[in-house]
Design an enzyme around this catalytic site. Structure first.
Site, PDB file in Angstrom:
ATOM      1  N   SER A  15       0.850  -1.192   0.000  1.00  0.00           N
ATOM      2  CA  SER A  15       0.000   0.000   0.000  1.00  0.00           C
ATOM      3  C   SER A  15       0.882   1.238   0.000  1.00  0.00           C
ATOM      4  CB  SER A  15      -0.923   0.020   1.232  1.00  0.00           C
ATOM      5  OG  SER A  15      -0.148   0.099   2.426  1.00  0.00           O
ATOM      6  N   ASP A  36       5.349  -7.578   2.184  1.00  0.00           N
ATOM      7  CA  ASP A  36       4.452  -6.873   3.094  1.00  0.00           C
ATOM      8  C   ASP A  36       3.929  -7.894   4.095  1.00  0.00           C
ATOM      9  OD1 ASP A  36       2.925  -3.880   2.561  1.00  0.00           O
ATOM     10  OD2 ASP A  36       2.073  -5.184   4.095  1.00  0.00           O
ATOM     11  N   ASP A  62       7.458 -10.263   7.781  1.00  0.00           N
ATOM     12  CA  ASP A  62       7.628  -9.167   8.730  1.00  0.00           C
ATOM     13  C   ASP A  62       9.100  -8.766   8.737  1.00  0.00           C
ATOM     14  OD1 ASP A  62       7.944  -7.557  10.979  1.00  0.00           O
ATOM     15  OD2 ASP A  62       6.675  -8.794  12.272  1.00  0.00           O
ATOM     16  N   VAL A  63       9.394  -7.531   8.370  1.00  0.00           N
ATOM     17  CA  VAL A  63      10.786  -7.094   8.274  1.00  0.00           C
ATOM     18  C   VAL A  63      11.514  -7.162   9.613  1.00  0.00           C
ATOM     19  CG1 VAL A  63      10.435  -5.612   6.259  1.00  0.00           C
ATOM     20  CG2 VAL A  63      10.134  -4.654   8.567  1.00  0.00           C
ATOM     21  N   ARG A 154       5.138  13.019  18.821  1.00  0.00           N
ATOM     22  CA  ARG A 154       5.372  11.739  18.141  1.00  0.00           C
ATOM     23  C   ARG A 154       6.781  11.259  18.481  1.00  0.00           C
ATOM     24  NH1 ARG A 154       3.801  12.084  11.987  1.00  0.00           N
ATOM     25  NH2 ARG A 154       3.972   9.825  12.196  1.00  0.00           N
ATOM     26  N   TYR A 157       8.214   7.863  16.965  1.00  0.00           N
ATOM     27  CA  TYR A 157       8.388   7.939  15.507  1.00  0.00           C
ATOM     28  C   TYR A 157       9.589   8.812  15.157  1.00  0.00           C
ATOM     29  CZ  TYR A 157       7.413   8.662  10.568  1.00  0.00           C
ATOM     30  OH  TYR A 157       7.521   8.707   9.197  1.00  0.00           O
ATOM     31  N   MET A 194      -2.094   4.733   5.890  1.00  0.00           N
ATOM     32  CA  MET A 194      -1.513   4.598   7.222  1.00  0.00           C
ATOM     33  C   MET A 194      -1.579   5.897   8.016  1.00  0.00           C
ATOM     34  SD  MET A 194       2.230   3.071   8.266  1.00  0.00           S
ATOM     35  CE  MET A 194       3.152   4.411   7.500  1.00  0.00           C
ATOM     36  N   TRP A 197      -5.709   8.383   9.339  1.00  0.00           N
ATOM     37  CA  TRP A 197      -6.451   8.528  10.604  1.00  0.00           C
ATOM     38  C   TRP A 197      -5.962   9.760  11.359  1.00  0.00           C
ATOM     39  CZ3 TRP A 197      -4.185   8.852  15.351  1.00  0.00           C
ATOM     40  CH2 TRP A 197      -2.870   8.390  15.469  1.00  0.00           C
ATOM     41  N   ARG A 198      -4.650   9.998  11.333  1.00  0.00           N
ATOM     42  CA  ARG A 198      -4.107  11.152  12.046  1.00  0.00           C
ATOM     43  C   ARG A 198      -4.528  12.450  11.370  1.00  0.00           C
ATOM     44  NH1 ARG A 198       0.084  11.732  15.628  1.00  0.00           N
ATOM     45  NH2 ARG A 198       0.527   9.510  15.478  1.00  0.00           N
TER      46      ARG A 198
END
Length: 258
Positions: A15, A36, A62-63, A154, A157, A194, A197-198
């Site tokens: 995505s 992904d 999963d990375v 944040r 992040y 991703m 929503w924020r």
């Protein structure tokens, strides 16, 4: 086509920015390993590329898991015998609990770091072993403007993307003698599934807009920048890897120093 006969791995390809990168690389002639954790999104990206005449294989994984990262590299080597380019794109912003540092739980901190930092480390190191064996390669890490100019509330992040920037510099320094080029792309806020929503919370969207003099949020144009990190016209170390132009009035563009 600038990437004809090149083999590329794109993580987080199901995505958003990852899908955009994958489609652009395919249009430029690259054969792709797409990875992904989301089965449906990954299958959709594969279908889009194959419908357009491109070549791809998919690896659900999963990375942040070492065995999965190794499988991604092995998929390229098994199918095409080498791996020329890695785009470490997989990443997460964190949930609504990934906010001010004192309000962020240990579990949320570790979840974001596992994907954004450990995942980049595991995929990059798996790829580097193959690139050392074949004598060259190119790694592109998708970092963030937050690695230089933190976004408000944040903490995890920001820390994770700062780590990606520093790690990219370390790899660029250490592996340039081995003809492995390592760079980062550092976009500002990009509107994707991703991040939506924020951005749908008015006060959070306004916090982002207040940091952008141009007053607009980017929409998935990062793939255009990645083409300029590939052509091996000269092998150099880029210690000033990239910088977002967000503070100069645009969150759409990235400057690449090489």
């Amino acid at each position: 086509m600038r990437l004809e006969n090149k083999i590329a791995l794109v993580t987080g390809a199901g995505s958003g920015i990852g899908r955009g990168i994958a489609r652009r690389f395919a249009a430029e002639g690259a054969a792709l390993v797409l990875s992904d954790i989301a089965t449906e999104g990954l299958q959709e990206t594969v279908a889009l590329i194959e419908h357009a005449g491109g070549q791809s294989v998919s690896v659900l994984g999963d990375v942040s898991v070492r065995a999965d990262a190794e499988r991604m590299v092995e998929a390229a080597v098994t199918r095409w015998g080498r791996l020329d380019i890695v785009v470490n794109n997989a990443g997460i912003t964190g949930s609504q609990q990934a906010t001010l540092a004192h309000l962020t739980s240990d579990e949320e901190w570790e979840r974001v770091m596992a994907v954004n930092v450990n995942g980049v480390f595991r995929v990059a190191t798996a790829a580097i072993r193959q690139m050392l064996a074949q004598g060259q390669g190119n790694i592109i890490n998708i970092a963030s403007a937050a690695g230089f100019v933190p976004f408000p509330a944040r903490a995890v992040y920001n820390a994770s993307k700062g780590a990606v920037v520093s790690f990219t510099r370390a790899l660029a320094l250490d592996y340039a003698p081995n003809h492995i080029r390592v760079n980062a792309i550092c976009p500002g806020m990009v509107e994707t599934n991703m991040t939506r929503w924020r951005l749908e919370i008015p006060e959070l969207r306004q916090q982002v807009l207040d940091m952008i003099p141009g007053g607009r949020i980017a929409r998935q144009r990062i793939s255009r920048q990645l083409r300029f990190t590939w052509p091996p016209m000269r092998l150099i170390m880029s210690l000033d890897i990239c910088s977002s132009l967000m503070a100069a009035g645009s969150s759409n563009n990235v400057s690449y120093t090489a």
